[in-house]
Design a protein around this motif. Structure first.
Motif, mmCIF file in Angstrom:
data_model
loop_
_atom_site.group_PDB
_atom_site.id
_atom_site.type_symbol
_atom_site.label_atom_id
_atom_site.label_comp_id
_atom_site.label_asym_id
_atom_site.label_seq_id
_atom_site.Cartn_x
_atom_site.Cartn_y
_atom_site.Cartn_z
ATOM 1 N N VAL A 190 0.843 -1.209 0.000
ATOM 2 C CA VAL A 190 0.000 0.000 0.000
ATOM 3 C C VAL A 190 0.873 1.252 0.000
ATOM 4 C CG1 VAL A 190 -1.680 1.341 1.320
ATOM 5 C CG2 VAL A 190 -1.985 -1.136 1.070
ATOM 6 N N LEU A 191 1.889 1.261 0.859
ATOM 7 C CA LEU A 191 2.772 2.422 0.944
ATOM 8 C C LEU A 191 3.518 2.651 -0.368
ATOM 9 C CD1 LEU A 191 4.314 1.961 4.525
ATOM 10 C CD2 LEU A 191 2.255 3.212 3.855
ATOM 11 N N LYS A 192 3.824 1.580 -1.079
ATOM 12 C CA LYS A 192 4.543 1.677 -2.347
ATOM 13 C C LYS A 192 3.662 2.259 -3.451
ATOM 14 C CE LYS A 192 6.614 -1.216 -5.962
ATOM 15 N NZ LYS A 192 6.953 -2.614 -6.369
ATOM 16 N N TYR A 193 2.444 1.764 -3.578
ATOM 17 C CA TYR A 193 1.595 2.147 -4.701
ATOM 18 C C TYR A 193 0.860 3.470 -4.496
ATOM 19 C CZ TYR A 193 2.291 -2.124 -7.371
ATOM 20 O OH TYR A 193 2.852 -3.124 -8.135
ATOM 21 N N ALA A 194 0.667 3.879 -3.260
ATOM 22 C CA ALA A 194 -0.034 5.144 -3.013
ATOM 23 C C ALA A 194 0.814 6.319 -3.474
ATOM 24 C CB ALA A 194 -0.362 5.274 -1.531
ATOM 25 N N ASP A 195 0.176 7.302 -4.104
ATOM 26 C CA ASP A 195 0.874 8.517 -4.508
ATOM 27 C C ASP A 195 1.028 9.470 -3.333
ATOM 28 O OD1 ASP A 195 1.075 8.355 -7.632
ATOM 29 O OD2 ASP A 195 -0.924 7.627 -7.107
ATOM 30 N N THR A 213 9.224 6.339 2.300
ATOM 31 C CA THR A 213 7.959 7.031 2.028
ATOM 32 C C THR A 213 8.024 8.533 2.345
ATOM 33 O OG1 THR A 213 7.117 6.532 4.252
ATOM 34 C CG2 THR A 213 6.614 4.950 2.508
ATOM 35 N N LYS A 214 9.183 9.002 2.771
ATOM 36 C CA LYS A 214 9.317 10.420 3.086
ATOM 37 C C LYS A 214 8.972 11.252 1.852
ATOM 38 C CE LYS A 214 12.448 13.797 5.168
ATOM 39 N NZ LYS A 214 13.823 14.047 5.691
ATOM 40 N N GLY A 215 8.149 12.254 2.039
ATOM 41 C CA GLY A 215 7.685 13.068 0.925
ATOM 42 C C GLY A 215 6.297 12.692 0.460
ATOM 43 N N LYS A 216 5.848 11.476 0.829
ATOM 44 C CA LYS A 216 4.494 11.039 0.468
ATOM 45 C C LYS A 216 3.472 11.372 1.555
ATOM 46 C CE LYS A 216 5.058 6.979 -2.552
ATOM 47 N NZ LYS A 216 4.624 5.570 -2.711
ATOM 48 N N PHE A 217 3.950 11.490 2.791
ATOM 49 C CA PHE A 217 3.037 11.560 3.935
ATOM 50 C C PHE A 217 2.616 12.981 4.285
ATOM 51 C CE2 PHE A 217 3.954 7.142 5.309
ATOM 52 C CZ PHE A 217 2.677 6.788 5.743
ATOM 53 N N PHE A 218 1.349 13.087 4.727
ATOM 54 C CA PHE A 218 0.782 14.329 5.236
ATOM 55 C C PHE A 218 -0.001 14.005 6.507
ATOM 56 C CE2 PHE A 218 1.288 14.624 0.707
ATOM 57 C CZ PHE A 218 1.737 15.915 0.482
ATOM 58 N N VAL A 219 -0.107 14.970 7.407
ATOM 59 C CA VAL A 219 -0.887 14.788 8.636
ATOM 60 C C VAL A 219 -2.182 15.589 8.543
ATOM 61 C CG1 VAL A 219 -0.981 15.138 11.134
ATOM 62 C CG2 VAL A 219 1.152 14.406 10.055
#
Length: 415
Positions: free
Chosen positions: A173-178, A198-204
């Motif tokens: 999931v972490l790989k395929y999510a934009d 995944t740094k750069g993909k995540f938002f809070v």
């Protein structure tokens, strides 16, 4: 206006705290140039329902309801067989639903010319459906929203082969999510610690409260002849009231709280006999009252009419990441919060920053007792023990949070 397919197994008229985040996003996304198309399950046999939440779905919005595939809802003795089946489904009991909902998901994308896909968990099978669609439509961005952590979730500890399988599912999931969304900064740190790629993909985007839910309650002033302390929500697993009950019993036994002048309300879908046995064990009959699950608006009214609000969240590995959804509505009531939670966790920091309550660690019975006594004394004296920082609380209003979601959706097109 862009079209977003929102995959949410838990959605009104299903009740409970898990649906609030999604339905409030749905309510306000049109304000930010997104038209949601919701893919969910049929709720006719859902155990917990709140029809009033349907009012938050804007008129004309498309909601696609698929077969529930709920084995635990089988008739008669078959439901016990269904519960056994559910235990073996990985990552959760909605794995079968996720498989059979694919056809409707494909149709939704084609018929509505979907621009972006959003999935929300729990259940985590929502994300697996999102990944399946992403593999077939690689040009459509996928945004996965984790209301709770997955393999690092302290309420659902995985072991052995199951833990390995779920970890691989999570990695996929972490790989395929934009883009990826978490509920708290602590949760974000945990994800990045275990998945630095995944740094750069995540938002809070935290949970929050909806101002419109409180319309008509602004002038309610508590007028209780007993100090009324209210808790709403689930009690399960490690989230138990025992430590609070111990603090309450000490305060009464030591003469600091008059047993005839305090009323603790627990509102939720409980196993009444088991919880009543715990109440009896602490000799708190007549002090603690159990009330059934209420519709959302009714529950908010009970909070507003209370003198203080009880928040319980257990300590332990991973527990510091949780806010719990109810804390934001608690804060907006302007009633003081008595928090028995991880003292170094996200919720404790939030309550401290907003000056909305008194915090003690979940396992610190003595400090919980002292905080309880302080709130009780303020009630008897007619004084207010908290002075909320209103501007900080307003940051968690649902419209603002939906604006943040729209910004993440916009960002997903750049990946």
């Amino acid at each position: 206006m862009k079209k977003v397919l929102m995959i949410a197994h838990q959605f009104p008229p299903i009740g409970g705290s898990g649906v609030q985040r999604t339905v409030k996003f749905v309510k306000y996304l049109r304000n930010f140039d997104y038209e949601p198309v919701i893919l969910t399950r049929d709720a006719s046999k859902a155990a917990l329902k709140d029809e009033t939440l349907l009012k938050d779905i804007p008129q004309g919005m498309q909601v696609i309801r698929t077969n529930a595939c709920d084995f635990a809802a089988l008739p008669g003795l078959l439901k016990y067989f269904g519960k056994v089946i559910n235990k073996f489904l990985i990552p959760d009991s909605e794995r079968v639903w996720q498989h059979f909902a694919r056809k409707q998901a494909f149709a939704a994308i084609k018929d509505n010319k979907i621009d972006v896909i959003y999935t929300t968990s729990a259940p985590y099978s929502d994300h697996l459906l999102g990944v399946y669609l992403k593999k077939h439509y690689p040009h459509i961005p996928l945004v996965c929203d984790f209301r709770d952590e997955w393999t690092n979730n302290p309420y659902h500890v995985r072991k052995g082969l199951r833990a390995k399988i779920e970890r691989n599912q999570e990695k996929m999931v972490l790989k395929y999510a934009d883009c990826l969304i978490t509920n708290t900064p602590v949760m974000l740190s945990n994800f990045l610690r275990d998945n630095p790629e995944t740094k750069g993909k995540f938002f809070v985007i935290p949970n929050g409260y909806d101002d419109e839910d409180f319309v008509g309650m602004e002038d309610i002033v508590p007028s209780n002849d007993k100090f009324t302390l209210t808790y709403t929500g689930l009690l399960y697993g490690k989230r138990k009231p025992d430590n609070f009950f111990g603090a309450l019993k000490r305060a009464i036994d030591e003469g600091n709280v008059d047993k005839s002048k305090i009323n603790v309300k627990l509102i939720g879908n409980y196993k009444v006999e088991q919880l009543q046995a715990v109440i009896d064990n602490y000799n708190l009959n007549g002090v603690v009252s159990l009330m059934p699950y209420m519709k959302h608006k009714e529950c908010l009214a009970e909070l507003i009419k209370s003198d203080a609000l009880l928040l319980i969240e257990p300590s332990g590995p991973g527990a510091e990441a949780f806010y719990t959804g109810k804390v934001f509505e608690y804060m907006n009531t302007k009633r003081p919060i008595l928090a028995s939670i991880p003292e170094h966790g996200a919720a404790a920091q939030l309550i401290t920053d907003t000056k909305t309550g008194l915090v003690s660690d979940f396992n610190d019975i003595e400090t919980t007792k002292k905080n309880l006594i302080e709130l009780y004394n303020c009630w008897t004296d007619g004084t207010n023990p908290v002075n909320p920082v209103v501007d900080e609380v307003k940051k968690f209003e649902r419209k603002e949070l939906t604006k943040a979601l729209a910004e993440v959706l916009n960002n997903s097109f750049k990946k």
